[in-house]
Scaffold this motif. Structure first.
Motif, PDB file in Angstrom:
ATOM      1  N   THR A  38      -7.125  -0.397   5.511  1.00  0.00           N
ATOM      2  CA  THR A  38      -7.133   0.975   6.022  1.00  0.00           C
ATOM      3  C   THR A  38      -5.832   1.707   5.724  1.00  0.00           C
ATOM      4  N   PHE A  39      -5.963   2.892   5.186  1.00  0.00           N
ATOM      5  CA  PHE A  39      -4.810   3.735   4.868  1.00  0.00           C
ATOM      6  C   PHE A  39      -4.342   4.498   6.104  1.00  0.00           C
ATOM      7  N   GLU A  45       1.215   4.687  11.687  1.00  0.00           N
ATOM      8  CA  GLU A  45       2.362   3.918  12.172  1.00  0.00           C
ATOM      9  C   GLU A  45       3.669   4.442  11.581  1.00  0.00           C
ATOM     10  N   MET A  46       3.650   4.817  10.312  1.00  0.00           N
ATOM     11  CA  MET A  46       4.857   5.372   9.695  1.00  0.00           C
ATOM     12  C   MET A  46       5.208   6.734  10.300  1.00  0.00           C
ATOM     13  N   VAL A  47       4.178   7.542  10.592  1.00  0.00           N
ATOM     14  CA  VAL A  47       4.408   8.850  11.210  1.00  0.00           C
ATOM     15  C   VAL A  47       5.024   8.693  12.591  1.00  0.00           C
ATOM     16  N   LEU A  65      10.114   5.835   5.885  1.00  0.00           N
ATOM     17  CA  LEU A  65      10.011   6.004   4.434  1.00  0.00           C
ATOM     18  C   LEU A  65      10.037   4.652   3.723  1.00  0.00           C
ATOM     19  N   LEU A  66      10.869   3.748   4.225  1.00  0.00           N
ATOM     20  CA  LEU A  66      10.917   2.407   3.657  1.00  0.00           C
ATOM     21  C   LEU A  66       9.591   1.686   3.878  1.00  0.00           C
ATOM     22  N   GLY A  71       4.883  -0.789   1.793  1.00  0.00           N
ATOM     23  CA  GLY A  71       3.423  -0.865   1.840  1.00  0.00           C
ATOM     24  C   GLY A  71       2.790  -0.737   0.467  1.00  0.00           C
ATOM     25  N   VAL A  72       3.252   0.235  -0.325  1.00  0.00           N
ATOM     26  CA  VAL A  72       2.698   0.429  -1.664  1.00  0.00           C
ATOM     27  C   VAL A  72       3.013  -0.765  -2.555  1.00  0.00           C
ATOM     28  N   GLU A  73       4.260  -1.228  -2.509  1.00  0.00           N
ATOM     29  CA  GLU A  73       4.662  -2.344  -3.369  1.00  0.00           C
ATOM     30  C   GLU A  73       3.927  -3.633  -2.987  1.00  0.00           C
ATOM     31  N   THR A  74       3.758  -3.871  -1.689  1.00  0.00           N
ATOM     32  CA  THR A  74       3.064  -5.087  -1.250  1.00  0.00           C
ATOM     33  C   THR A  74       1.600  -5.052  -1.661  1.00  0.00           C
TER      34      THR A  74
END
Length: 399
Positions: A38-39, A45-47, A65-66, A71-74
């Motif tokens: 789920t996106f 959670e980041m927000v 931001l990290l 998340g994208v890299e994983t």
């Protein structure tokens, strides 16, 4: 995945009956994997982290931001790992095709085009691979027809040759569909001095040869069984929501999970409908508009539901049908509507294309848009409310 031919399930053998279950493949990819990754929850959670929803820690913009970056890299690393695992299992289960893949790579480095639409015998023979495994089963006279066709078209089988599209169309029509060649194509082939007589003789002779792939009847998978199973599962979920009415934390948590599971199919189906928008944006046809819309709307709903839940907690409203429904919509509907798996698959496709910058544009556009929209929705709903801790330390309808 650079396989010699199209494989629905790369890590199964070519003749495995499950290869033909297209409906099941689609359900697993779109329904299960799309909903599992789920996106919207990740974005929410980041927000919350960046807005400092947890009053004990304050705003953590850098960590938020990290979190997007990690998340994208994983997810991208997991996607690549999954492809490599599938390739390894494929090479173990389908050794002949693995050997062909190595030969294909050599041929492509020399500029040869490999027509992956053809059956194994024709694909390997026309590409001049080692045919030792087949020669003992096929009459040399009959194979001579295919050899004549190969020799007459050999110079047009290189990548970039202007006659290559015509050649692939003719071979698909005759060798794959087993249909007569259209008159327009016939005229062009004669002008190119291709041996159509040999091709037609091979087409007639191969019908008696055991070289065609085994066709598995898709009717062996009964769609009615799937609908019956879905109906039974929904009945059990409804019974779980209705029966687990004990008021304690344990029952409320599982009751909310059952409720979320009931709403999940609606989110997945809407995401599937949104996928029809991919490639439909006239000005930017490369942009996956459907996936973006699903993630954007899912992020809006998720952030809004979190804000509403905050408001309910602030007002000391602990009714299951209010708090539980809010969480069910957030986790079940919005979670299944949005997807990381398709998002990362599209990103990986961009990275391996001629325009990798489009992938980075797609990722940045998605993260920035969903992050800002989620923050705006959450802030509007919780305006003038004192910060409260999202996870209630075991109280309320914690998930």
């Amino acid at each position: 995945m650079d396989l010699p031919k199209t494989f629905p399930i790369a890590w199964l053998s070519a003749d495995n009956p499950f290869q033909s279950y297209d409906i099941v493949h689609f359900a697993i990819k779109t329904g299960f994997c799309g909903s599992l990754t789920t996106f919207s929850s990740w974005n929410s959670e980041m927000v919350l982290m960046m807005l400092g929803a947890d009053g004990d820690r304050g705003s953590l913009i850098f960590r938020g931001l990290l979190g997007y970056f990690i998340g994208v890299e994983t997810a991208l690393a997991s996607f690549i790992l999954g492809k490599n695992i599938a390739k390894y299992i494929h090479s173990t289960v389908n050794k002949a095709l693995h050997q062909e893949a190595m030969e294909t790579q050599k041929k492509r480095e020399c500029g040869y085009y490999i027509n992956t639409q053809l059956c194994d015998f024709e694909r390997r023979f026309l590409s001049e691979f080692d045919m030792g495994e087949f020669e003992i089963h096929v009459n040399p006279v009959v194979v001579g027809f295919l050899a004549r066709w190969r020799d007459s078209t050999k110079h047009h089988r290189r990548v970039g040759n202007q006659m290559l599209p015509l050649l692939t169309d003719i071979e698909y029509q005759t060798l794959v569909l087993d249909e007569d060649i259209e008159q327009e194509l016939t005229v062009s082939a004669i002008m190119a001095k291709w041996d159509l007589d040999a091709l037609n003789k091979w087409r007639e002779a191969k019908r008696d040869l055991d070289i065609m792939p085994t066709v598995i009847d898709e009717g062996s998978f009964r769609v009615s069984y799937a609908f019956s199973s879905a109906a039974i599962i929904n009945i059990l979920l409804i019974a779980g929501v209705a029966s687990m009415n004990y008021g304690d934390e344990y029952s409320n948590t599982y009751r909310t999970m059952f409720f979320a599971a009931l709403l999940a199919p609606f989110g997945a189906l809407l995401r599937w409908k949104f996928s029809n928008w991919n490639g439909k944006w006239t000005r930017y046809s490369w942009f996956p508009l459907g996936t973006f819309a699903a993630n954007f709307i899912g992020s809006l709903i998720s952030a809004t539901m979190i804000g509403i839940e905050y408001k309910l907690n602030a007002d000391q409203i602990l009714s299951f049908w209010k708090v539980g429904t809010t969480r069910a919509v957030k986790v079940g509907f919005a979670g299944s509507l949005s997807t990381v798996s398709s998002f990362i698959q599209e990103f990986a496709s961009f990275l391996s294309s001629q325009y990798p910058v489009q992938g980075y544009m797609y990722v940045f556009c998605s993260l920035i848009s969903c992050g800002l929209a989620g923050a705006a929705c959450y802030s509007l709903v919780t305006f003038n409310l004192d910060p409260v801790v999202y996870y209630q330390n075991g109280k309320g309808y914690g998930y």
